[in-house]
Design a protein around this motif. Structure first.
Motif, PDB file in Angstrom:
ATOM      1  N   ALA A   3      12.561   9.989   2.914  1.00  0.00           N
ATOM      2  CA  ALA A   3      13.925   9.686   3.576  1.00  0.00           C
ATOM      3  C   ALA A   3      14.041  10.792   4.804  1.00  0.00           C
ATOM      4  CB  ALA A   3      15.164   9.193   2.983  1.00  0.00           C
ATOM      5  N   LEU A   4      13.480  11.802   4.374  1.00  0.00           N
ATOM      6  CA  LEU A   4      13.568  12.994   5.398  1.00  0.00           C
ATOM      7  C   LEU A   4      13.007  12.758   6.804  1.00  0.00           C
ATOM      8  CD1 LEU A   4      13.099  16.520   3.434  1.00  0.00           C
ATOM      9  CD2 LEU A   4      14.980  15.892   4.912  1.00  0.00           C
ATOM     10  N   ASN A   5      12.083  11.957   6.740  1.00  0.00           N
ATOM     11  CA  ASN A   5      11.449  11.682   7.717  1.00  0.00           C
ATOM     12  C   ASN A   5      11.011  10.469   7.928  1.00  0.00           C
ATOM     13  OD1 ASN A   5       9.941  12.331  10.037  1.00  0.00           O
ATOM     14  ND2 ASN A   5       8.551  13.734   9.231  1.00  0.00           N
ATOM     15  N   PRO A   6      11.837   9.470   8.131  1.00  0.00           N
ATOM     16  CA  PRO A   6      11.598   8.033   7.944  1.00  0.00           C
ATOM     17  C   PRO A   6      10.650   7.444   9.148  1.00  0.00           C
ATOM     18  CG  PRO A   6      13.902   8.380   8.668  1.00  0.00           C
ATOM     19  CD  PRO A   6      13.385   9.585   8.466  1.00  0.00           C
ATOM     20  N   ARG A  57      11.204   1.134   9.854  1.00  0.00           N
ATOM     21  CA  ARG A  57      10.928   1.906   8.765  1.00  0.00           C
ATOM     22  C   ARG A  57       9.874   1.344   7.644  1.00  0.00           C
ATOM     23  NH1 ARG A  57      16.370   5.070   7.114  1.00  0.00           N
ATOM     24  NH2 ARG A  57      16.668   5.844   9.114  1.00  0.00           N
ATOM     25  N   PHE A  58       9.705   0.139   7.821  1.00  0.00           N
ATOM     26  CA  PHE A  58       8.765  -0.494   6.992  1.00  0.00           C
ATOM     27  C   PHE A  58       7.178  -0.661   7.410  1.00  0.00           C
ATOM     28  CE2 PHE A  58       7.153  -4.600   4.531  1.00  0.00           C
ATOM     29  CZ  PHE A  58       6.958  -3.709   3.370  1.00  0.00           C
ATOM     30  N   HIS A  59       7.036  -0.081   8.845  1.00  0.00           N
ATOM     31  CA  HIS A  59       5.845  -0.293   9.567  1.00  0.00           C
ATOM     32  C   HIS A  59       4.562   0.197   8.594  1.00  0.00           C
ATOM     33  CE1 HIS A  59       6.069   3.533  11.913  1.00  0.00           C
ATOM     34  NE2 HIS A  59       4.547   3.610  11.461  1.00  0.00           N
ATOM     35  N   THR A  60       4.843   1.499   7.886  1.00  0.00           N
ATOM     36  CA  THR A  60       3.775   2.057   7.560  1.00  0.00           C
ATOM     37  C   THR A  60       3.019   1.350   6.154  1.00  0.00           C
ATOM     38  OG1 THR A  60       5.241   3.309   5.883  1.00  0.00           O
ATOM     39  CG2 THR A  60       4.351   4.392   7.652  1.00  0.00           C
ATOM     40  N   ARG A  61       3.832   0.150   5.580  1.00  0.00           N
ATOM     41  CA  ARG A  61       3.297  -0.444   4.423  1.00  0.00           C
ATOM     42  C   ARG A  61       3.414  -2.107   4.705  1.00  0.00           C
ATOM     43  NH1 ARG A  61       7.079   1.387  -0.323  1.00  0.00           N
ATOM     44  NH2 ARG A  61       5.165   0.903  -1.733  1.00  0.00           N
ATOM     45  N   GLU A 106       0.767  -1.125  -0.054  1.00  0.00           N
ATOM     46  CA  GLU A 106      -0.156   0.095   0.071  1.00  0.00           C
ATOM     47  C   GLU A 106       0.963   1.381  -0.258  1.00  0.00           C
ATOM     48  OE1 GLU A 106      -3.517   0.145   0.767  1.00  0.00           O
ATOM     49  OE2 GLU A 106      -3.197  -1.869  -0.279  1.00  0.00           O
ATOM     50  N   GLY A 107       0.321   2.334  -0.516  1.00  0.00           N
ATOM     51  CA  GLY A 107       1.109   3.555  -0.248  1.00  0.00           C
ATOM     52  C   GLY A 107       2.342   3.604  -1.165  1.00  0.00           C
ATOM     53  N   THR A 108       3.080   4.603  -0.859  1.00  0.00           N
ATOM     54  CA  THR A 108       4.329   4.826  -1.428  1.00  0.00           C
ATOM     55  C   THR A 108       5.595   4.780  -0.447  1.00  0.00           C
ATOM     56  OG1 THR A 108       4.065   7.184  -1.218  1.00  0.00           O
ATOM     57  CG2 THR A 108       3.573   6.247  -3.404  1.00  0.00           C
TER      58      THR A 108
END
Ligand SMILES: Nc1ncnc2c1ncn2[C@@H]1O[C@H](COP(=O)(O)OP(=O)(O)OP(=O)(O)O)[C@@H](O)[C@H]1O
Ligand code: SF4
Ligand code: SF4
Ligand SMILES: [Mg+2]
Lengths: 355, 708
Positions: B638-641, B646-650, B632-634
């Motif tokens: 990297a400015l605000n990981p 780091r993968f939790h949003t997707r 999902e999503g993009t």
């Protein structure tokens, strides 16, 4: 793996260097505009070269004080008053374009006027220093032809315009490539200095340079260099900005190459096309500049004729005797137009060639 | 096949005997000849072939966008029964109406950067269809929704640069579909996209074909992509169509030697260099004005006979309905094909992953400062923001082995190797290479170190300096590092060129006299000229055609086996990385998510991100089934990981965590260790990770499962 296959190409032997140069320069023949420009430039260079060996008259001889000229006028044109410029300067079969107000042959002077611009630069020598003179005597024999009799100056090939442009090329590319490649503060500082130079009114700049250094061919070369360098610096900076992103520059960096190697051996060769075209245009501007300076009386040193000074000399008579002004002016403008056309042709063909 | 044909009725597009020529200086080149095919609604035909075979030209001829110098020389293009060839201007526009749409490789070619997406999309409807503004924007939103654009209402108000590349391509597709075209022409629409985005776009295209009944013409050089979206494939070679068949037949029973060659060039996902080999097609596509007489493929064909050289083969319809342009296709059995001697590689040195480490990297970080653009930042009152391009990279590279690095664009692959080689300064961490500290910048490194660490670049067109000949460029490192006395450089360059399989006659060529593959070989030779211990390869084959890619990979393998060179190899193609590497690191947003022996990466236990990547790879084999996992999503900035993992949003597997994965959001995950140094950076416990099903299974396996 010892057997060598040539998997992806069938092209034959590489062409010889000469034919390569010929091939890359022959692209200009495809551009009619470039050819016209080239013809004009070749014409003026040819004239200047010819004038080294032969001119119809001595360009510096004042024929109207000349016995022969007076005799000529008295014999064939008895109705002419020797003090009447109008009559004296008029073209006749012997002085095809007429003479200027001091009786010098305009045709010869226009022909020779290209010399200082395109072919030779005079560097005055300290006349009292005999030893220096001895040192250059070997050269003097070599340059005997184009040097005046009494050796108080030293003549090098390449005219003032050419050296001036070369000077601005050297200075401009050095700073431009440095700024473009290094970026950051270096770029800021270099480009600020260049911009300041551009912002300064040109004529004032010339006058400042000439006032500080005195008159002479070298000073004019310096003036042209100083005024031309910022433009070339900008151009080479923008070229460097583009070229430095290429992988072969990364390859040079990861090979640990030094700054100057990268600037002049890796970047410069790939920027030379546009720089060359720009330099050609700048030779044109330089000729204008020399003309302007000549007109302001700050130009090249007499006695050699130079087109700008000729226009200046004829200025007072412009309405009664326009041909004194017209011919040198025509020389300046056609040569500049020729250089522009040539540069345009080269540019057009270069961009076609690269596609 | 026959009964299917009859029910299809009239084709949407009928191309007959098409020939297209471009006028060039001093003549013309016939880029495309004798191309014929039909396309029915609901069908999608793939056009494949190497670069310069005329794929795009066919598309442009159909759309009549051949440019100033191109024209249709012969043949006809019937669109819904009407002739397009020879029609111009208003007349053409009327026939075509809005019923043909085109999608290009670069979405920005179709979008105007200075107008909002809404303005551009609505214009299609208000201007061409005379719709009212509200109606149009309603339809646009619906269409964006159809292409799975998140938050479509908002997207309409944005400018093209404010959405990602994959989203731009979706907008372009949505725009093309707005007018309900009967024919959609797509020229490499996903080539510039990352695998995960590509997978989503391909799903979308396949779905559109089914639901909108649009006829699709899909151009691609990637067989895997074609296998996924097309039901027919048209193989083009040197301007001619050489084979046309249903997609299953193309991969299972390729009839034309060229098709067979193409398939042998690409590594199967899961194959590795120890057990399999790639077979490049020898030679290269002839330029249009230099095509051989007889069969155009003759000079490269392994089955060539006298008849092929004398008589140009015509397209023949085989009993199974497939078309092929070859005299002998019935007699050719690809399974009996024997590779020619000169593509045999040196024997594999065995397992090199147990060798001592030549490079060890611990906690390496690379942050870039980016100046903010707020007023405060301009006056230096705000501390600059940082892009965390590489975070905490830890790995070791055994001598003589290859470490592959994969990940989507912007995940920090290139930054990592640029930091190792010194093009970028290290922010923090340790890195050691044969006794040297390599966290220093290039100008502080000694020549010895520089010489041992060299790099091969991605873009063949910029890897060589256009102003110098081959011998000058390869000779330069030898001169600089004095590895070879000056008078022997030429001889040494010849030797090196020979090991690149280039002859002595290449010595004095300039880069513009070389093909892409040849330039890349010279780039490799230049990197090897100083006899380095370790070579960093940044996508060395990505810009090349498959057959050239196979040749370059073979070359690298051979060099490695001969010289024992260690390599770090970046590529975004997972099959290539799997094939070429001994160890693999998977990166996401600057973080190494999983690292380990190549075979361990491609089978469970998976990191959830690796799993998603694998399920997105287009596989050139329609009989393979892949688990379908779409992210999902993009990729976040990297400015605000994202914090924690780091993968939790997707992450599609986060749900397996207790408490909906709160820990993933707040806590940095631990490294889960498996055997042979296989490590996974995830909160999920080891046995959960191990319990994932394999992503890829052959049809035969799937049947076995179904039968149970
Ligand atoms: N405008 C043009 N003028 C002259 N020749 C051209 C022009 N466009 C393409 N060609 C030539 O026509 C041939 C076919 O080109 P085309 O772009 O159709 O190939 P392609 O199969 O799409 O390649 P790629 O995979 O690189 O996109 C090539 O040899 C190319 O050099
Ligand atoms: S016709 Fe001959 S050369 Fe051409 S593909 Fe068939 S076998 Fe090969
Ligand atoms: S730590 Fe959580 S979010 Fe990250 S990969 Fe594992 S399950 Fe997914
Ligand atoms: Mg194309």
């Amino acid at each position: 793996m010892t057997t060598t296959t040539q998997p992806e190409s069938t092209a034959s032997r590489p062409p010889s260097r000469l034919s390569k140069i010929w091939k890359s320069s022959s692209i200009i023949f495809d551009s009619p505009i470039g050819m016209v420009g080239l013809a004009i430039v070749v014409f003026w260079v040819g004239m200047a070269v010819l004038s080294l060996f032969w001119t119809p008259h001595d360009p510096n001889e004042q024929y109207f004080r000349d016995q022969r000229r007076s005799a000529y006028i008295m014999t064939y044109l008895p109705w002419v008053d020797l003090e009447d410029y109008d009559e004296i300067t008029r073209p006749d079969p012997r002085f095809l374009l007429g003479t200027d107000k001091t009786g010098r042959d305009i045709l010869s002077r226009v022909m020779a006027g290209g010399q200082v611009v395109l072919l030779k630069t005079r560097i005055p020598l300290p006349t009292d220093d005999v030893r220096r003179q001895d040192e250059i005597s070997a050269l003097s024999r070599f340059l005997d032809r184009i040097a005046p009799e009494e050796w108080d100056e030293f003549v090098i090939p390449g005219g003032v315009a050419i050296w001036g442009v070369l000077g601005s090329l050297v200075v401009g590319t050095t700073f431009g490539l440095l700024a473009g490649y290094k970026g950051g503060w270096t770029e800021q500082i270099v480009m600020q200095i260049m911009d300041a130079l551009v912002a300064f009114p040109r004529i004032v700049l010339y006058i400042v340079v000439i006032a500080a250094l005195g008159q002479g061919d070298l000073v004019i070369i310096i003036a042209i260099t100083v005024t031309g360098a910022p433009g070339i610096a900008r151009l080479s900076r923008s070229l460097a900005l583009d070229i430095k992103t290429r992988d072969y520059i990364r390859a040079a960096e990861t090979r640990g190459e030094g700054l100057f190697y990268i600037m002049f051996r890796e970047i410069l060769p790939n920027a030379r096309g546009p720089l060359l075209v720009d330099a050609m245009l700048r030779v044109g501007y330089a000729i204008f500049t020399i003309g302007t300076l000549g007109f302001l009386g700050l130009g090249l040193q007499p006695p050699e004729p130079d087109w700008g000074s000729m226009v200046n000399d004829g200025r007072e008579l412009i309405f009664s005797q326009p041909n004194i002004v017209i011919w040198p002016a025509v020389a300046i403008s056609t040569l500049v137009i020729g250089l522009n056309l040539f540069a345009d042709g080269v540019r057009e063909e270069l961009s076609r060639y690269q596609k | 096949m026959a009964e299917e044909k009859s029910k299809k009725g009239k084709p949407v597009l009928e191309v007959k005997d098409l020939a297209v020529a471009y006028k060039i200086r001093g003549g013309e080149v016939e880029a495309v000849q004798n191309v014929s095919f039909d396309l029915h609604s609901g069908e999608s035909i793939g056009i494949v072939g190497e670069s310069g075979c005329g794929k795009s030209t066919v598309a442009w001829a159909i759309l009549n966008f051949l440019g100033d110098n191109g024209y249709v020389k012969k043949g006809s293009v019937l669109f819904q029964g009407e002739e397009l060839v020879g029609k111009e201007g208003e007349e053409l526009r009327k026939i075509r109406g809005n019923s043909i749409a085109m999608v290009y490789q670069d979405p920005m070619q179709a979008l105007n950067p200075s107008l909002t997406l809404g303005t551009q999309m609505k214009e299609v409807l208000t201007v061409h269809r005379g719709m009212s503004d509200e109606e149009a924007s309603e339809r646009c939103i619906k269409m964006l929704d159809r292409v799975y654009m998140p938050d479509p209402g908002n997207v309409l108000m944005r400018y093209p640069h404010q959405i990602s590349g994959g989203q731009q391509q979706r907008v372009v597709i949505a725009m093309a579909l707005l007018t309900n075209p009967a024919l959609l022409v797509m020229d490499e629409p996903t080539t510039a996209l990352d695998v995960t985005v590509e997978a989503a776009v391909l799903d979308l295209i396949a779905e559109l074909r089914r639901e909108f009944d649009t006829a699709i013409m899909y151009i691609s050089h990637n067989l895997g992509v074609v296998a996924r979206v097309c039901n027919f494939v048209n193989v083009m070679y040197a301007g001619e169509m050489v084979e046309r068949a249903p997609v299953e037949d193309i991969f299972a029973r390729p009839q034309h030697p060229y098709t067979q060659g193409l398939i042998r060039c690409v590594p199967k996902l899961g194959a590795d260099k120890a057990s399999a080999q790639l077979y490049p097609i020898r030679g290269r596509v002839p330029p249009p004005n230099d095509r051989p007489s007889g069969c155009v493929y003759g000079p490269r064909c392994d089955y060539v006979q006298d008849r092929c050289l004398q008589e140009r083969p015509q397209v023949r319809i085989l009993p199974n309905g497939n078309a092929v342009r070859c005299h002998f296709s019935e007699e050719i059995d690809p399974s009996e094909w024997i590779p020619s001697e000169d593509i045999k590689l040196k024997p594999s040195p065995g397992d090199v992953t147990k060798n001592e480490a030549i490079m060890t990297v611990k906690g390496l970080k690379k942050y870039y400062d980016v100046p903010g653009n707020s007023l405060k930042a301009v006056f230096g009152l705000e501390s600059p923001k940082q892009v965390k391009a590489v975070e905490d990279a830890t790995f070791r590279v055994p001598r003589g082995s290859t470490l592959g690095i994969v990940g989507e664009s912007g995940c920090g692959k290139s930054t990592l190797i640029k930091t190792l080689i010194g093009l970028e300064e290290t922010t923090d961490g340790e890195a050691e290479f044969i006794g040297h500290d390599i966290t220093t910048a290039l100008d502080e490194r000694s020549n010895d170190l520089i010489q041992e660490l060299q790099m091969v670049f991605q873009n063949p067109d910029s890897t060589m300096n256009p102003s110098y000949t081959v011998v000058q460029q390869i000779g330069r490192p030898m001169k600089r590092f004095k590895t070879v006395p000056n008078d022997q450089i030429r001889g040494e360059v010849i030797k090196l060129l020979e090991s690149m399989r280039l002859g002595e006659n290449y010595l004095d060529r300039l880069p513009r006299q070389l093909s892409g593959g040849e330039k890349q070989r010279v780039g490799i030779a230049r990197a090897l000229a100083s006899r380095p211990e370790l070579v960093l390869c940044d996508e060395p084959v990505s810009a090349l055609d498959v057959s050239v890619q196979a040749a370059i990979l073979n070359l690298l393998i051979d060099i490695q086996r001969e010289l024992g060179t260690t390599m770090i190899f970046i590529a975004h193609d997972l099959s290539v990385v799997r094939f070429f590497s001994d160890n693999i690191a998977v990166m996401y947003l600057g973080q190494i998510m999983e690292i380990g022996p190549a075979e361990a990466i491609y089978r469970p236990a998976y990191h959830p991100y690796t799993e998603a990547l694998l399920s997105a790879v287009p596989i050139p084999d329609p009989s393979v089934t892949q688990k379908r996992i779409r992210l999902e999503g993009t990729v976040p900035s990297a400015l605000n990981p994202p914090s924690g993992c780091r993968f939790h949003t997707r992450c599609p597997r986060r749900a397996l965590m207790p408490d909906g994965g709160k820990a993933c959001e707040t806590e940095i995950p631990p490294w889960r260790e498996f055997e042979n140094g296989h490590r996974i950076f995830c909160h999920l416990p080891k046995d959960t990770l191990e319990s994932f099903d394999p992503v890829i299974s052959l049809a035969s396996d799937a049947e076995a499962v179904a039968a149970d």
